[in-house]
Design a protein around this motif. Structure first.
Motif, PDB file in Angstrom:
ATOM      1  N   SER A 190      -3.946  -2.728   1.501  1.00  0.00           N
ATOM      2  CA  SER A 190      -2.854  -2.298   2.371  1.00  0.00           C
ATOM      3  C   SER A 190      -2.922  -0.837   2.777  1.00  0.00           C
ATOM      4  O   SER A 190      -2.122  -0.389   3.601  1.00  0.00           O
ATOM      5  N   GLY A 191      -3.869  -0.068   2.196  1.00  0.00           N
ATOM      6  CA  GLY A 191      -4.033   1.306   2.639  1.00  0.00           C
ATOM      7  C   GLY A 191      -3.710   2.344   1.590  1.00  0.00           C
ATOM      8  O   GLY A 191      -3.165   2.045   0.525  1.00  0.00           O
ATOM      9  N   GLY A 192      -4.010   3.597   1.925  1.00  0.00           N
ATOM     10  CA  GLY A 192      -3.894   4.692   0.974  1.00  0.00           C
ATOM     11  C   GLY A 192      -2.583   5.440   1.005  1.00  0.00           C
ATOM     12  O   GLY A 192      -2.390   6.385   0.242  1.00  0.00           O
ATOM     13  N   SER A 193      -1.665   5.035   1.877  1.00  0.00           N
ATOM     14  CA  SER A 193      -0.348   5.671   1.938  1.00  0.00           C
ATOM     15  C   SER A 193       0.658   4.669   2.487  1.00  0.00           C
ATOM     16  O   SER A 193       0.276   3.700   3.168  1.00  0.00           O
ATOM     17  N   PRO A 194       1.951   4.892   2.244  1.00  0.00           N
ATOM     18  CA  PRO A 194       2.959   4.014   2.853  1.00  0.00           C
ATOM     19  C   PRO A 194       2.864   4.003   4.374  1.00  0.00           C
ATOM     20  O   PRO A 194       3.054   2.963   5.012  1.00  0.00           O
ATOM     21  N   GLN A 195       2.549   5.164   4.964  1.00  0.00           N
ATOM     22  CA  GLN A 195       2.449   5.251   6.419  1.00  0.00           C
ATOM     23  C   GLN A 195       1.276   4.421   6.949  1.00  0.00           C
ATOM     24  O   GLN A 195       1.384   3.782   8.001  1.00  0.00           O
ATOM     25  N   GLN A 196       0.154   4.415   6.216  1.00  0.00           N
ATOM     26  CA  GLN A 196      -0.966   3.604   6.675  1.00  0.00           C
ATOM     27  C   GLN A 196      -0.644   2.122   6.548  1.00  0.00           C
ATOM     28  O   GLN A 196      -1.070   1.315   7.375  1.00  0.00           O
ATOM     29  N   GLY A 197       0.127   1.754   5.536  1.00  0.00           N
ATOM     30  CA  GLY A 197       0.563   0.371   5.417  1.00  0.00           C
ATOM     31  C   GLY A 197       1.396  -0.062   6.614  1.00  0.00           C
ATOM     32  O   GLY A 197       1.226  -1.165   7.148  1.00  0.00           O
ATOM     33  N   ILE A 198       2.292   0.809   7.039  1.00  0.00           N
ATOM     34  CA  ILE A 198       3.117   0.513   8.218  1.00  0.00           C
ATOM     35  C   ILE A 198       2.247   0.387   9.462  1.00  0.00           C
ATOM     36  O   ILE A 198       2.438  -0.515  10.297  1.00  0.00           O
ATOM     37  N   ALA A 199       1.281   1.296   9.592  1.00  0.00           N
ATOM     38  CA  ALA A 199       0.391   1.247  10.750  1.00  0.00           C
ATOM     39  C   ALA A 199      -0.450  -0.021  10.761  1.00  0.00           C
ATOM     40  O   ALA A 199      -0.709  -0.606  11.816  1.00  0.00           O
ATOM     41  N   LEU A 200      -0.875  -0.468   9.576  1.00  0.00           N
ATOM     42  CA  LEU A 200      -1.613  -1.722   9.481  1.00  0.00           C
ATOM     43  C   LEU A 200      -0.728  -2.901   9.855  1.00  0.00           C
ATOM     44  O   LEU A 200      -1.155  -3.810  10.581  1.00  0.00           O
ATOM     45  N   ARG A 201       0.493  -2.892   9.376  1.00  0.00           N
ATOM     46  CA  ARG A 201       1.443  -3.956   9.723  1.00  0.00           C
ATOM     47  C   ARG A 201       1.651  -4.027  11.235  1.00  0.00           C
ATOM     48  O   ARG A 201       1.686  -5.119  11.827  1.00  0.00           O
ATOM     49  N   ASN A 202       1.754  -2.879  11.878  1.00  0.00           N
ATOM     50  CA  ASN A 202       1.936  -2.862  13.327  1.00  0.00           C
ATOM     51  C   ASN A 202       0.696  -3.352  14.067  1.00  0.00           C
ATOM     52  O   ASN A 202       0.802  -4.011  15.105  1.00  0.00           O
ATOM     53  N   ALA A 203      -0.473  -3.050  13.515  1.00  0.00           N
ATOM     54  CA  ALA A 203      -1.714  -3.541  14.137  1.00  0.00           C
ATOM     55  C   ALA A 203      -1.784  -5.058  14.061  1.00  0.00           C
ATOM     56  O   ALA A 203      -2.261  -5.718  14.990  1.00  0.00           O
ATOM     57  N   ILE A 204      -1.313  -5.615  12.952  1.00  0.00           N
ATOM     58  CA  ILE A 204      -1.286  -7.079  12.813  1.00  0.00           C
ATOM     59  C   ILE A 204      -0.356  -7.691  13.849  1.00  0.00           C
ATOM     60  O   ILE A 204      -0.692  -8.688  14.499  1.00  0.00           O
ATOM     61  N   LYS A 205       0.814  -7.079  14.014  1.00  0.00           N
ATOM     62  CA  LYS A 205       1.779  -7.607  14.983  1.00  0.00           C
ATOM     63  C   LYS A 205       1.240  -7.555  16.401  1.00  0.00           C
ATOM     64  O   LYS A 205       1.576  -8.413  17.228  1.00  0.00           O
ATOM     65  N   GLN A 206       0.413  -6.565  16.676  1.00  0.00           N
ATOM     66  CA  GLN A 206      -0.178  -6.486  18.012  1.00  0.00           C
ATOM     67  C   GLN A 206      -1.272  -7.535  18.196  1.00  0.00           C
ATOM     68  O   GLN A 206      -1.463  -8.068  19.287  1.00  0.00           O
ATOM     69  N   ALA A 207      -1.997  -7.845  17.107  1.00  0.00           N
ATOM     70  CA  ALA A 207      -3.132  -8.764  17.200  1.00  0.00           C
ATOM     71  C   ALA A 207      -2.704 -10.225  17.223  1.00  0.00           C
ATOM     72  O   ALA A 207      -3.377 -11.066  17.827  1.00  0.00           O
ATOM     73  N   THR A 208      -1.589 -10.552  16.548  1.00  0.00           N
ATOM     74  CA  THR A 208      -1.182 -11.951  16.421  1.00  0.00           C
ATOM     75  C   THR A 208       0.315 -12.069  16.165  1.00  0.00           C
ATOM     76  O   THR A 208       0.924 -11.169  15.575  1.00  0.00           O
ATOM     77  N   ALA A 209       0.877 -13.190  16.605  1.00  0.00           N
ATOM     78  CA  ALA A 209       2.286 -13.467  16.321  1.00  0.00           C
ATOM     79  C   ALA A 209       2.465 -14.185  14.987  1.00  0.00           C
ATOM     80  O   ALA A 209       3.589 -14.402  14.539  1.00  0.00           O
ATOM     81  N   LYS A 210       1.370 -14.540  14.347  1.00  0.00           N
ATOM     82  CA  LYS A 210       1.450 -15.262  13.072  1.00  0.00           C
ATOM     83  C   LYS A 210       1.911 -14.325  11.961  1.00  0.00           C
ATOM     84  O   LYS A 210       1.557 -13.140  11.950  1.00  0.00           O
ATOM     85  N   PRO A 211       2.696 -14.843  11.022  1.00  0.00           N
ATOM     86  CA  PRO A 211       3.237 -13.985   9.963  1.00  0.00           C
ATOM     87  C   PRO A 211       2.209 -13.690   8.874  1.00  0.00           C
ATOM     88  O   PRO A 211       1.253 -14.438   8.678  1.00  0.00           O
ATOM     89  N   VAL A 212       2.420 -12.611   8.173  1.00  0.00           N
ATOM     90  CA  VAL A 212       1.632 -12.318   6.981  1.00  0.00           C
ATOM     91  C   VAL A 212       2.122 -13.210   5.840  1.00  0.00           C
ATOM     92  O   VAL A 212       3.319 -13.305   5.586  1.00  0.00           O
ATOM     93  N   CYS A 213       1.194 -13.891   5.176  1.00  0.00           N
ATOM     94  CA  CYS A 213       1.579 -14.730   4.039  1.00  0.00           C
ATOM     95  C   CYS A 213       1.010 -14.214   2.721  1.00  0.00           C
ATOM     96  O   CYS A 213       1.561 -14.494   1.659  1.00  0.00           O
ATOM     97  N   TYR A 214      -0.090 -13.440   2.794  1.00  0.00           N
ATOM     98  CA  TYR A 214      -0.702 -12.909   1.573  1.00  0.00           C
ATOM     99  C   TYR A 214      -1.106 -11.447   1.779  1.00  0.00           C
ATOM    100  O   TYR A 214      -1.579 -11.065   2.850  1.00  0.00           O
TER     101      TYR A 214
END
Length: 304
Positions: free
Chosen positions: A66-90
């Protein structure tokens, strides 16, 4: 921050405008990777130094670290939302080191299960207080116990996760880079996400067992993979050849330390003399090599 772009637009809510968006590349169908540069974790890069990403199935998404900081985790989450509408399950944490787990909190929501090696929870409990006490000073980030989330699903040997017509085979390895290393194999694309079991360019870091690491590499090099993703370094399309520099470095340490132990040399002498020929072959050699020698010496000194 240099590692993300901005997700902005008139149609987005004000809160979502200019939200951090991690730069990721689709390196194989449904596999997205953020490839990091080699740096010592510090207040400038905030510990965001590892390769992280996600895999998309027909039903849902698996995050791989999930990344090296809380902010990078948020940025990764946003990248997922841009790439797909499917939810994170794991959210799969490949091991305990902060550059792989500090973004966990961004994914803590109903329906998301955290997955890790069966020794990961113990490692988090043992190291958590120390990690948290140094984060602000060393990395200029603010974290607490909520950022260190132990696994809901613990892998003792292997486990298969189905993302919807896409199976991931998780393997819990014996002590190697750490004592809680987990790899992820995507059957659909013949991709092995090795995380920190594989370093390229960046010197390998021994925080578990050097003999165990070599044993795991010997098992892995017998297999062929179309794509291998290291925890640090470039994408690998020439497995197992790409692994040989790491194997050579670790083997050289074992050989030289064993010789010094046999000669009755001390740890201090080993730290000053072992493995120096490898200096020009690795980035961050000065930062990690002596620690590697210290860890390996403690293990090899007492072998039969």
């Amino acid at each position: 921050m240099r590692w993300f772009g901005l997700l902005c637009g008139m149609a987005l809510s004000f809160a979502a405008q200019c939200a951090p968006l991690l730069k990721v590349e689709q390196v194989a169908p449904g596999i997205y990777l953020h490839l990091s540069e080699h740096h010592w974790p510090d207040r400038e890069n905030h510990g965001e130094i590892a390769n992280i990403g996600f895999i998309v199935g027909d039903r849902c998404v698996a995050v791989i670290d999930s990344g090296g900081s809380p902010q990078q985790g948020i940025a990764l989450r946003n990248a997922i939302k841009q790439a797909t509408a499917k939810p994170v399950c794991y959210v799969i944490n490949t091991h305990v080191h902060p550059d792989h787990i500090y973004g966990n909190r961004a994914f803590k929501e109903p329906g998301v299960q955290f997955v890790g090696h069966h020794k990961l929870a113990r490692a988090m409990a043992a190291r958590g207080d120390h990690y948290l006490s140094r984060a602000a000073e060393l990395l200029d980030i603010h974290v607490n116990r909520d950022n260190i989330i132990p696994p809901d699903l613990q892998v003792k040997q292997t486990m298969t996760l189905n993302l919807g017509n896409r199976e991931l085979l998780l393997t819990a390895h014996s002590s190697a880079h750490t004592d809680n290393d987990l790899s992820v194999y995507d059957k659909t694309t013949d991709t092995l996400w090795l995380a920190d079991l594989l370093f390229l360019e960046h010197i390998p870091v021994v925080d578990g067992s050097i003999k165990g690491w070599l044993a795991e590499l010997e098992k892995l090099e017998k297999n062929n993979y179309k794509l291998v993703i290291p925890g640090h370094g470039r994408l690998v399309r020439d497995w197992p050849a790409a692994m040989l520099p790491q194997k050579t470095y670790l083997s050289e340490l074992v050989t030289e330390i064993r010789a010094m132990v046999k000669q009755g040399k001390t740890l201090e002498q080993a730290v000053e003399q072992v493995g120096l020929a490898a200096k020009k072959r690795w980035q961050l050699f000065e930062q990690f090599h002596r620690k590697n020698v210290t860890t390996a010496f403690a293990e090899l000194e007492w072998e039969d």
